[in-house]
Write an enzyme that holds these catalytic residues in place. Sequence first.
Site, PDB file in Angstrom:
ATOM      1  N   ASP A   1       0.839  -1.194   0.000  1.00 26.38           N
ATOM      2  CA  ASP A   1       0.000   0.000   0.000  1.00 26.38           C
ATOM      3  C   ASP A   1       0.876   1.247   0.000  1.00 26.38           C
ATOM      4  O   ASP A   1       2.026   1.219   0.452  1.00 26.38           O
ATOM      5  CB  ASP A   1      -0.896   0.032   1.241  1.00 26.38           C
ATOM      6  N   LYS A   2       0.310   2.325  -0.485  1.00 24.63           N
ATOM      7  CA  LYS A   2       1.039   3.599  -0.560  1.00 24.63           C
ATOM      8  C   LYS A   2       1.734   3.947   0.750  1.00 24.63           C
ATOM      9  O   LYS A   2       2.904   4.354   0.767  1.00 24.63           O
ATOM     10  CB  LYS A   2       0.063   4.719  -0.942  1.00 24.63           C
TER      11      LYS A   2
END
Length: 340
Positions: free
Chosen positions: A145-146
């Site tokens: 995830d970012k």
Amino acid sequence: MMGEDRRIETVVIAAPEAGDRLDRVLAARLTDFSRSRLKTLIIGGHVAIGDRTIRDPGQRVNANDRVHVTVPPPEPPEPQPEPIALSVVHEDDDLLVIDKPAGLVVHPAAGHWSGTLVNALVAHCGDSLSGIGGVRRPGIVHRLDKDTTGLMVVAKSDRAHRSLARQFADHGRRGPLERGYLAFVWGGPDRPRGVIDKPIGRHPQARDKMSIQATGREAVTHWETVQTYRGKAGEPVAALLACRLETGRTHQIRVHLASIGHPLIGDPVYGPGFRTKAALLPAEAQSALAALGRQALHAYLLGIQHPSSRKALVFRSDLPADLARLHKALGGGTIDLARR
């Protein structure tokens, strides 16, 4: 110049192969290429039997046929190279392992067409990318995830991409693949370790979220408590868990830990109802949490089998500065990653 860069492979058809499809014969002989890549080359007019160009992947071959495959140079990358600094843990001709920082999106998509890890990798690797599917681009076989930090492996060639993709699809059941995460969660689990075996699917109302779904895909997470953090009154208020994945679903750790009542600290999607617990933390920990601005999750362990040497490679990553500060502010001690 384009012609000078091309590589020509020649295959002589043996008698046992006579009568088989052209794409199958080439896939068995030219193992550096995927069958889909070879089909693309055939359809594109890059394959000839003798002096006759063949555009049908199903063309039957005869004994003693000489098949010439002309491999054009990789097309320019669709994602443009951008000089974004990377923390490279390991790099060779087949792959590289990076330690991803928080805030870096892995792949270009709506809202993030630039400034991604892929843009950075295209710039970093340059001509050392031999091409994934005929395009000079890095092969992404898994994602973070970012706002999750930690270790990622990226393929630099078709062959490495296929090997790593098989390993991740197998989830380490028959090989050395390992993925380990350090997760800061709210509350203190009532036992030292456990297994979460709950299927995950797309949330029925919020399409940008995942949730536990009876009809979802199998998802298994193993966890153990590394340290327990206590609040102002001495009660367990948070914990550090080491998680190992047996599957690789979107948001798996975030969804699974929230499902057992211990969502990730700082997770705005799966743990917003626990924000009031911040008041139970010591003042220094409250300050560290306020500065965090993301879910407290770090991919600290990555084990793979090298696509060429077949050797098992294991990489570990220490907590990044923001999580190390949170750990210290919560009163945590030394973490021995080598034991986990």
